[in-house]
Every structure is written in C-alpha cells, then in structure tokens.
Scaffold this active site. Structure first.
Site, PDB file in Angstrom:
ATOM      1  N   VAL A   1      -6.132   0.976   5.623  1.00  0.00           N
ATOM      2  CA  VAL A   1      -4.419   1.175   5.949  1.00  0.00           C
ATOM      3  C   VAL A   1      -3.683   2.095   5.142  1.00  0.00           C
ATOM      4  O   VAL A   1      -4.790   2.198   4.535  1.00  0.00           O
ATOM      5  CB  VAL A   1      -3.717  -0.178   6.343  1.00  0.00           C
ATOM      6  CG1 VAL A   1      -4.551  -1.419   7.072  1.00  0.00           C
ATOM      7  CG2 VAL A   1      -3.695  -1.049   4.662  1.00  0.00           C
TER       8      VAL A   1
ATOM      9  N   GLU B   1      -5.685   7.801   8.173  1.00  0.00           N
ATOM     10  CA  GLU B   1      -5.604   8.372   6.835  1.00  0.00           C
ATOM     11  C   GLU B   1      -3.839   9.458   7.446  1.00  0.00           C
ATOM     12  O   GLU B   1      -3.335   9.655   8.009  1.00  0.00           O
ATOM     13  CB  GLU B   1      -6.385   9.531   6.879  1.00  0.00           C
ATOM     14  CG  GLU B   1      -7.723  10.440   6.302  1.00  0.00           C
ATOM     15  CD  GLU B   1      -7.153   9.712   5.061  1.00  0.00           C
ATOM     16  OE1 GLU B   1      -6.704   9.988   3.443  1.00  0.00           O
ATOM     17  OE2 GLU B   1      -8.059   8.158   4.590  1.00  0.00           O
ATOM     18  N   SER B   2      -3.143   8.975   6.281  1.00  0.00           N
ATOM     19  CA  SER B   2      -1.564   8.937   5.742  1.00  0.00           C
ATOM     20  C   SER B   2      -0.564   9.962   6.537  1.00  0.00           C
ATOM     21  O   SER B   2       0.165   9.950   6.882  1.00  0.00           O
ATOM     22  CB  SER B   2      -0.814   8.179   4.864  1.00  0.00           C
ATOM     23  OG  SER B   2      -1.123   9.375   3.910  1.00  0.00           O
TER      24      SER B   2
ATOM     25  N   CYS C   1       0.962  -0.906   0.062  1.00  0.00           N
ATOM     26  CA  CYS C   1       0.049  -0.120  -0.280  1.00  0.00           C
ATOM     27  C   CYS C   1       0.609   1.176   0.149  1.00  0.00           C
ATOM     28  O   CYS C   1       1.967   1.393   1.039  1.00  0.00           O
ATOM     29  CB  CYS C   1      -0.983  -0.217   1.210  1.00  0.00           C
ATOM     30  SG  CYS C   1      -2.000   1.800   1.880  1.00  0.00           S
TER      31      CYS C   1
END
Length: 200
Positions: free
Chosen positions: A50, A62-63, A10
C-alpha cells in the site's frame, strides 16, 4: 469516488492521506493490516504494497504517482509547480528523497539487523541535516508555497522519535519547518491513531 487502501502506520500511505485531505474532496480510506493483508491487495498491486488508489477502473500504486494523479485531477490547491522547469526540479527532488532517504526508511521499517538499522539512521540523520540550510530562508522546500515535496518528506520528519533519530542542533531550521507542516489542518486530519502516538 476515490478509494485509498492505506496502511495505518505506513509513511507512504500517510503521504496520500495528507494530499487527499489537503484537496478537501470526497474519498474513502480503507485501512489495511500490513501483517495480514487481504488477497485483493496483491491483485491490485503486483508488489503487494500500500498505498493503492482506486477510482472506477483506474488502479494506481506508488505514493508519488498517486499524489501527482490526485493533484492533476483536482488542481486546487495545486501541489506541483505550474511552471515546467520548476515541476521538473520538484520531480528530481522527489526522486532524490526516494533514493537518499526513503530507501533507508524501508530498512528501518523492515529490517531486524541492528547494524543495517544503525547505518540507515545515520544516513537519514546526515541527509536531513544537509537540507536544513534550504529552510533558513524558505518557508517550505520550494519557497513560500506548500508543495508535493513537503508532503513527501513530512511522514519521515514525523517519525524521527519513533525511529530513534536525533538530529544535531544545526538541523533546527528543519525542525521549525516540520512544525509548520504538522500544524496544517489537513496534516492533523490525515493522521491515524497509530501515527499520533509515534511522536512525543
């Protein structure tokens, strides 16, 4: 201790792994099979995606939100600019990356429709090529200092071969910039075995 639930392929999880390794702190990474997600992923993140960061009773997803939290919690090295004006500009850049690049990455990751995939590849190619002139004179996106913008875009640049995106010669400064990021020890450490094979 912080625990990051991360997908091994991801791009958004890769951003968070990169920041954690840049900070050089104690954390645990739990690999999540994106095709067979454990039940608790949906409990922690209502969108069932993720990365997810858990620290005691705090759960974040949320990165970009996760990465800003890590940056504020562990300020060295600082990845968001200290100056409020520059920080606002950086956030705007991050927002633009999501809207103009990573929305199309989602298509490449999730779509099976060839016309949609080809269109997404073309848009990404055009947008990245437009960024190249910035990197003629800058070492990184915001100048000489490595920042959250470089973290945010790195997973896409790493996956260009994997997605079948060829950039024109005019994007050469962008590719030189990408190599600078890829040679960072934290970047190399944060790569999963599945990500290592994405690039020729």
């Amino acid at each position: 201790m912080m625990v990051l639930y991360s997908g091994t392929t991801c791009p958004f999880s890769q951003r968070c792994r990169f920041v954690l390794f840049e900070k050089g702190m104690d954390f645990e990474i739990k690999d999540v099979d994106l095709f067979n997600k454990p039940e608790d992923i949906n409990v922690m993140n209502p969108y069932g995606q993720v990365p997810i960061l858990v620290e005691r009773d705090l759960i974040l997803y949320e990165s970009n939100i996760i990465n800003e939290y890590i940056d504020e919690r562990f300020p060295h090295p600082q990845l968001m600019p200290a100056d409020p004006v520059m920080r606002a500009r950086a956030r705007l850049f991050l927002f633009n990356f999501e809207r103009e690049l990573f929305v199309h990455v989602q298509t490449l990751e999730n779509s099976t429709k060839q016309p949609a995939i080809e269109k997404a590849k073309q848009i990404i190619r055009d947008r990245l090529t437009q960024l190249a002139p910035i990197l003629l004179k800058n070492k990184y996106m915001l100048g000489d200092e490595f920042s959250m913008l470089d973290v945010a875009i790195a997973p896409l640049l790493w996956r260009l071969d994997h997605y079948g995106i060829d950039l024109p010669k005019s994007a050469a400064p962008l590719m030189k910039y990408a190599e600078r990021i890829f040679s960072r020890p934290a970047y190399i450490e944060a790569l999963t075995p599945s990500e290592k094979v994405m690039r020729r």
